[in-house]
Motif scaffolding. Structure first.
Motif, mmCIF file in Angstrom:
data_model
loop_
_atom_site.group_PDB
_atom_site.id
_atom_site.type_symbol
_atom_site.label_atom_id
_atom_site.label_comp_id
_atom_site.label_asym_id
_atom_site.label_seq_id
_atom_site.Cartn_x
_atom_site.Cartn_y
_atom_site.Cartn_z
ATOM 1 N N MET A 108 -0.201 -0.105 4.941
ATOM 2 C CA MET A 108 -1.601 -0.436 5.128
ATOM 3 C C MET A 108 -2.508 0.624 4.500
ATOM 4 S SD MET A 108 -3.600 -1.404 8.555
ATOM 5 C CE MET A 108 -5.246 -0.885 8.764
ATOM 6 N N TYR A 109 -2.111 1.892 4.662
ATOM 7 C CA TYR A 109 -2.924 2.970 4.109
ATOM 8 C C TYR A 109 -3.126 2.785 2.602
ATOM 9 C CZ TYR A 109 -3.897 7.433 1.923
ATOM 10 O OH TYR A 109 -4.419 8.407 1.121
ATOM 11 N N THR A 110 -2.059 2.482 1.885
ATOM 12 C CA THR A 110 -2.140 2.343 0.426
ATOM 13 C C THR A 110 -3.084 1.212 0.041
ATOM 14 O OG1 THR A 110 0.111 3.167 0.227
ATOM 15 C CG2 THR A 110 -0.805 2.042 -1.675
ATOM 16 N N PHE A 111 -2.990 0.076 0.740
ATOM 17 C CA PHE A 111 -3.874 -1.050 0.434
ATOM 18 C C PHE A 111 -5.341 -0.675 0.663
ATOM 19 C CE2 PHE A 111 -6.403 -4.628 1.994
ATOM 20 C CZ PHE A 111 -6.391 -5.434 0.869
ATOM 21 N N VAL A 112 -5.636 -0.063 1.799
ATOM 22 C CA VAL A 112 -7.026 0.304 2.123
ATOM 23 C C VAL A 112 -7.542 1.336 1.125
ATOM 24 C CG1 VAL A 112 -8.552 1.321 3.870
ATOM 25 C CG2 VAL A 112 -6.767 -0.288 4.562
ATOM 26 N N GLN A 113 -6.687 2.285 0.767
ATOM 27 C CA GLN A 113 -7.097 3.321 -0.180
ATOM 28 C C GLN A 113 -7.387 2.721 -1.556
ATOM 29 O OE1 GLN A 113 -5.215 4.882 -2.944
ATOM 30 N NE2 GLN A 113 -6.885 6.316 -3.257
ATOM 31 N N LYS A 114 -6.527 1.817 -2.013
ATOM 32 C CA LYS A 114 -6.751 1.163 -3.310
ATOM 33 C C LYS A 114 -7.998 0.276 -3.266
ATOM 34 C CE LYS A 114 -3.043 2.690 -5.354
ATOM 35 N NZ LYS A 114 -3.152 3.835 -6.226
ATOM 36 N N PHE A 115 -8.200 -0.434 -2.151
ATOM 37 C CA PHE A 115 -9.384 -1.270 -2.016
ATOM 38 C C PHE A 115 -10.652 -0.412 -2.036
ATOM 39 C CE2 PHE A 115 -12.651 -3.565 0.352
ATOM 40 C CZ PHE A 115 -12.652 -4.775 -0.333
ATOM 41 N N HIS A 116 -10.623 0.705 -1.322
ATOM 42 C CA HIS A 116 -11.774 1.613 -1.281
ATOM 43 C C HIS A 116 -12.088 2.151 -2.678
ATOM 44 C CE1 HIS A 116 -14.588 4.382 0.587
ATOM 45 N NE2 HIS A 116 -13.986 5.415 0.035
ATOM 46 N N SER A 117 -11.059 2.497 -3.416
ATOM 47 C CA SER A 117 -11.270 3.002 -4.776
ATOM 48 C C SER A 117 -11.747 1.900 -5.716
ATOM 49 C CB SER A 117 -9.973 3.600 -5.319
ATOM 50 O OG SER A 117 -9.622 4.741 -4.586
ATOM 51 N N GLY A 118 -11.172 0.718 -5.600
ATOM 52 C CA GLY A 118 -11.568 -0.396 -6.473
ATOM 53 C C GLY A 118 -12.947 -0.923 -6.163
ATOM 54 N N TRP A 119 -13.256 -1.070 -4.887
ATOM 55 C CA TRP A 119 -14.568 -1.577 -4.483
ATOM 56 C C TRP A 119 -15.676 -0.603 -4.895
ATOM 57 C CZ3 TRP A 119 -16.283 -6.195 -3.286
ATOM 58 C CH2 TRP A 119 -17.574 -6.307 -2.801
ATOM 59 N N ALA A 120 -15.336 0.673 -5.009
ATOM 60 C CA ALA A 120 -16.332 1.673 -5.394
ATOM 61 C C ALA A 120 -16.965 1.334 -6.744
ATOM 62 C CB ALA A 120 -15.700 3.062 -5.443
ATOM 63 N N TYR A 121 -16.166 0.822 -7.678
ATOM 64 C CA TYR A 121 -16.716 0.422 -8.983
ATOM 65 C C TYR A 121 -17.768 -0.673 -8.807
ATOM 66 C CZ TYR A 121 -12.905 2.946 -11.269
ATOM 67 O OH TYR A 121 -12.046 3.920 -11.709
ATOM 68 N N ILE A 122 -17.458 -1.651 -7.979
ATOM 69 C CA ILE A 122 -18.390 -2.761 -7.748
ATOM 70 C C ILE A 122 -19.643 -2.264 -7.049
ATOM 71 C CG2 ILE A 122 -18.697 -4.961 -6.540
ATOM 72 C CD1 ILE A 122 -15.626 -5.366 -6.970
ATOM 73 N N ALA A 123 -19.463 -1.446 -6.008
ATOM 74 C CA ALA A 123 -20.605 -0.932 -5.250
ATOM 75 C C ALA A 123 -21.524 -0.081 -6.143
ATOM 76 C CB ALA A 123 -20.122 -0.120 -4.050
ATOM 77 N N LEU A 124 -20.928 0.769 -6.949
ATOM 78 C CA LEU A 124 -21.738 1.605 -7.853
ATOM 79 C C LEU A 124 -22.466 0.755 -8.887
ATOM 80 C CD1 LEU A 124 -19.325 4.622 -8.399
ATOM 81 C CD2 LEU A 124 -21.450 4.607 -7.079
ATOM 82 N N GLY A 172 -14.488 2.751 3.985
ATOM 83 C CA GLY A 172 -14.326 4.204 4.038
ATOM 84 C C GLY A 172 -14.075 4.707 5.446
ATOM 85 N N PHE A 173 -14.756 4.128 6.433
ATOM 86 C CA PHE A 173 -14.506 4.504 7.828
ATOM 87 C C PHE A 173 -13.061 4.192 8.225
ATOM 88 C CE2 PHE A 173 -19.180 4.156 9.234
ATOM 89 C CZ PHE A 173 -19.338 5.539 9.198
ATOM 90 N N ILE A 174 -12.597 3.010 7.861
ATOM 91 C CA ILE A 174 -11.206 2.641 8.169
ATOM 92 C C ILE A 174 -10.252 3.626 7.497
ATOM 93 C CG2 ILE A 174 -9.422 0.880 7.832
ATOM 94 C CD1 ILE A 174 -11.772 -1.202 7.988
ATOM 95 N N LEU A 175 -10.483 3.896 6.230
ATOM 96 C CA LEU A 175 -9.627 4.813 5.482
ATOM 97 C C LEU A 175 -9.650 6.208 6.084
ATOM 98 C CD1 LEU A 175 -7.805 5.175 3.012
ATOM 99 C CD2 LEU A 175 -9.858 5.701 1.686
ATOM 100 N N TYR A 176 -10.805 6.641 6.520
ATOM 101 C CA TYR A 176 -10.963 7.990 7.081
ATOM 102 C C TYR A 176 -10.038 8.206 8.275
ATOM 103 C CZ TYR A 176 -13.317 12.192 8.777
ATOM 104 O OH TYR A 176 -13.601 13.455 9.173
ATOM 105 N N PHE A 177 -9.897 7.207 9.104
ATOM 106 C CA PHE A 177 -9.108 7.380 10.322
ATOM 107 C C PHE A 177 -7.620 7.076 10.149
ATOM 108 C CE2 PHE A 177 -13.405 7.071 12.044
ATOM 109 C CZ PHE A 177 -13.417 8.252 12.771
ATOM 110 N N ILE A 178 -7.225 6.450 9.038
ATOM 111 C CA ILE A 178 -5.794 6.216 8.820
ATOM 112 C C ILE A 178 -5.211 7.119 7.732
ATOM 113 C CG2 ILE A 178 -5.941 3.830 9.619
ATOM 114 C CD1 ILE A 178 -5.653 2.938 6.693
ATOM 115 N N SER A 179 -6.055 7.845 7.028
ATOM 116 C CA SER A 179 -5.617 8.664 5.902
ATOM 117 C C SER A 179 -5.179 10.061 6.348
ATOM 118 C CB SER A 179 -6.768 8.807 4.900
ATOM 119 O OG SER A 179 -6.458 9.771 3.926
ATOM 120 N N PRO A 180 -4.160 10.604 5.708
ATOM 121 C CA PRO A 180 -3.794 11.999 5.983
ATOM 122 C C PRO A 180 -4.828 12.987 5.420
ATOM 123 C CG PRO A 180 -2.387 11.079 4.271
ATOM 124 C CD PRO A 180 -3.235 9.953 4.791
ATOM 125 N N LEU A 181 -5.710 12.508 4.543
ATOM 126 C CA LEU A 181 -6.747 13.376 3.974
ATOM 127 C C LEU A 181 -8.066 13.269 4.725
ATOM 128 C CD1 LEU A 181 -6.160 12.570 0.197
ATOM 129 C CD2 LEU A 181 -5.295 14.518 1.487
#
Length: 140
Positions: free
Chosen positions: A1-17, A59-68
């Protein structure tokens, strides 16, 4: 799950920007040309707002499941870990608050110029803050 959320967060960033840049350019051009604020302008600004808010939620979801993320708060001497666990989330929360303030102020503004100005100013400051705190070494 972490990998999917992290990739989504990184990919969606292009759209959001991209949505934020389009909203800022549209508002700046509307303000410069002194045109009337239309439904199209409102939708463009709304899409920028929604893109940023979706990015924040993921990003909030990623923040709480990420080791970083949250778990890295005890190690502030490591600059890369400090960026991902403190600086990036905090500055981006502030940036999205500013974008939201710009949206709210534009709704209360009486003139088209004031509407364009609030979107240009607040979305622009928010975008700069977001760009300054992107962990580029992880993103590119």
């Amino acid at each position: 799950m972490y990998t999917f959320v992290q990739k989504f967060h990184s990919g969606w960033a292009y759209i959001a920007l991209l949505l934020l840049v389009i909203a800022i350019i549209n508002s700046f051009m509307g303000m410069s040309s002194k045109k009337e604020f239309t439904l199209k302008d409102r939708k463009i600004a709304l899409f920028g707002l929604l893109g940023a808010h979706i990015q924040l939620l993921v990003g909030f979801i990623l923040y709480f499941i990420s080791p970083l993320g949250f778990s890295g708060l005890g190690n502030m001497k490591d600059a890369a870990l400090r960026l991902t666990s403190l600086e990036h989330p905090l500055i981006n929360i502030i940036a999205i608050i500013l974008i939201t303030i710009g949206w709210s102020k534009h709704k209360k503004a009486a003139t088209s110029e004031a509407k364009f100005k609030s979107i240009t100013l607040f979305y622009g400051i928010g975008l700069v803050l977001i760009l300054v705190r992107i962990p580029w070494h992880l993103w590119l």
